[in-house]
Design a protein around this motif. Structure first.
Motif, PDB file in Angstrom:
ATOM      1  N   LEU A 185       0.831  -1.205   0.000  1.00  0.00           N
ATOM      2  CA  LEU A 185       0.000   0.000   0.000  1.00  0.00           C
ATOM      3  C   LEU A 185       0.863   1.251   0.000  1.00  0.00           C
ATOM      4  O   LEU A 185       0.415   2.313   0.450  1.00  0.00           O
ATOM      5  CB  LEU A 185      -0.926   0.015   1.221  1.00  0.00           C
ATOM      6  CG  LEU A 185      -2.276  -0.720   1.147  1.00  0.00           C
ATOM      7  CD1 LEU A 185      -3.132  -0.222   0.005  1.00  0.00           C
ATOM      8  CD2 LEU A 185      -2.118  -2.213   1.080  1.00  0.00           C
ATOM      9  N   GLY A 186       2.089   1.150  -0.503  1.00  0.00           N
ATOM     10  CA  GLY A 186       3.000   2.287  -0.497  1.00  0.00           C
ATOM     11  C   GLY A 186       2.654   3.340  -1.527  1.00  0.00           C
ATOM     12  O   GLY A 186       1.657   3.245  -2.246  1.00  0.00           O
ATOM     13  N   GLU A 187       3.512   4.358  -1.602  1.00  0.00           N
ATOM     14  CA  GLU A 187       3.277   5.480  -2.503  1.00  0.00           C
ATOM     15  C   GLU A 187       4.188   5.449  -3.722  1.00  0.00           C
ATOM     16  O   GLU A 187       3.985   6.204  -4.663  1.00  0.00           O
ATOM     17  CB  GLU A 187       3.471   6.800  -1.747  1.00  0.00           C
ATOM     18  CG  GLU A 187       2.465   7.002  -0.618  1.00  0.00           C
ATOM     19  CD  GLU A 187       2.651   8.326   0.108  1.00  0.00           C
ATOM     20  OE1 GLU A 187       3.718   8.952  -0.082  1.00  0.00           O
ATOM     21  OE2 GLU A 187       1.751   8.725   0.854  1.00  0.00           O
ATOM     22  N   GLY A 188       5.199   4.578  -3.703  1.00  0.00           N
ATOM     23  CA  GLY A 188       6.180   4.604  -4.784  1.00  0.00           C
ATOM     24  C   GLY A 188       5.794   3.812  -6.013  1.00  0.00           C
ATOM     25  O   GLY A 188       6.339   4.049  -7.091  1.00  0.00           O
ATOM     26  N   GLY A 189       4.871   2.858  -5.881  1.00  0.00           N
ATOM     27  CA  GLY A 189       4.471   2.040  -7.017  1.00  0.00           C
ATOM     28  C   GLY A 189       2.981   1.800  -7.000  1.00  0.00           C
ATOM     29  O   GLY A 189       2.504   0.729  -6.614  1.00  0.00           O
ATOM     30  N   LEU A 190       2.211   2.802  -7.389  1.00  0.00           N
ATOM     31  CA  LEU A 190       0.758   2.743  -7.223  1.00  0.00           C
ATOM     32  C   LEU A 190       0.138   1.563  -7.960  1.00  0.00           C
ATOM     33  O   LEU A 190      -0.832   0.963  -7.483  1.00  0.00           O
ATOM     34  CB  LEU A 190       0.137   4.052  -7.716  1.00  0.00           C
ATOM     35  CG  LEU A 190       0.524   5.317  -6.934  1.00  0.00           C
ATOM     36  CD1 LEU A 190      -0.115   6.543  -7.564  1.00  0.00           C
ATOM     37  CD2 LEU A 190       0.121   5.191  -5.479  1.00  0.00           C
TER      38      LEU A 190
END
Length: 262
Positions: A185-190
């Motif tokens: 659920l990170g921001e770097g690999g939507l």
């Protein structure tokens, strides 16, 4: 007044405050299961927050169902082998009732309402120590992203991430039993986020972070209502909530259609 209907492309978000006094909360609106869970809290302030959050939830749901808060039947979405219900809570016995999710933490409760499966989380902004302790439990790609940030930025990013993760796991109906390391659920690999779900943070106050997860695809409009204590706990609470106009509007973006790095 006619019950409020949440739009097909919308997510309704209700921010609920604690009461000015514990005497303001009508605990008789809760069912036996909720009362037992409330009594299980050792700290009086935690017990009162639980009671207030669940009374608030019932009053919000009354706006959508047309039922009195104490007549709303809540239970898990699936039956267990012993006849009990388990999993994500739903409104029972009301055809077409909306989906919902409740979260509360340190003086703030969050209720989200939608037509499709939904999860929500709110929590107080974590400390750097909390972020460091929880870092090893995350998805490997999330750990790499956070480890590359300065401590102040890492703590804030962890708070947003953890809120997204809990909202998604509540939407699934598993909670943390699924394991915090299984889903990205990170921001770097939507595009690497779970398919078929829109998960994003909500604009809240400086002391708390929150997020919502909604099953489906395509951007959704978020309609937020910040409720005053005098609205939520008065004798005419349901009528006043029903008449409360929408406040801040934002968007929950579909991560699989957003450019990388945005």
């Amino acid at each position: 007044m006619r019950p409020l209907a949440v739009g097909r492309g919308e997510l309704d978000v209700w921010l609920l405050p604690p009461p000015d006094s514990p005497r303001d909360v009508p605990g008789h609106e809760l069912d036996d299961r909720e009362r037992r869970r409330a009594e299980a809290y050792r700290r009086p302030e935690d017990r009162q927050m639980y009671i207030a959050a669940h009374v608030g939830l019932r009053r919000v749901l009354a706006v959508y169902t047309g039922l009195a808060p104490h007549r709303i039947s809540l239970g898990g979405e699936r039956h267990g082998g012993g006849g009990e219900r388990h999993g994500r809570p739903v409104v029972l016995g009301v055809p077409g009732a909306p989906q919902f999710s409740l979260s509360h933490s340190h003086g703030l409760a969050l209720v989200v309402v939608a037509q499709s499966r939904v999860g929500a989380d709110v929590q107080r902004v974590p400390s750097p120590g909390t972020a460091e302790v929880c870092l090893p439990t995350l998805h490997p790609a999330e750990r790499r992203e956070l480890s590359g940030l300065r401590e102040a930025d890492r703590t804030a990013a962890f708070g947003r991430l953890w809120a997204r993760k809990e909202a998604y796991l509540k939407g699934l109906g598993t909670g943390l039993a699924r394991g915090a390391d299984r889903d990205y659920l990170g921001e770097g690999g939507l595009a690497a986020r779970p398919p078929g779900w829109m998960v994003g943070n909500l604009p809240l106050c400086p002391t708390h972070v929150g997020a919502a997860a909604l099953l489906g695809s395509g951007d959704r409009q978020v309609v937020m209502r910040a409720v005053g204590a005098e609205y939520l706990y008065g004798l005419d609470a349901v009528e006043r909530l029903q008449a409360l106009p929408p406040g801040l509007r934002s968007m929950l973006r579909d991560p699989h259609t957003m450019p990388e790095g945005r």
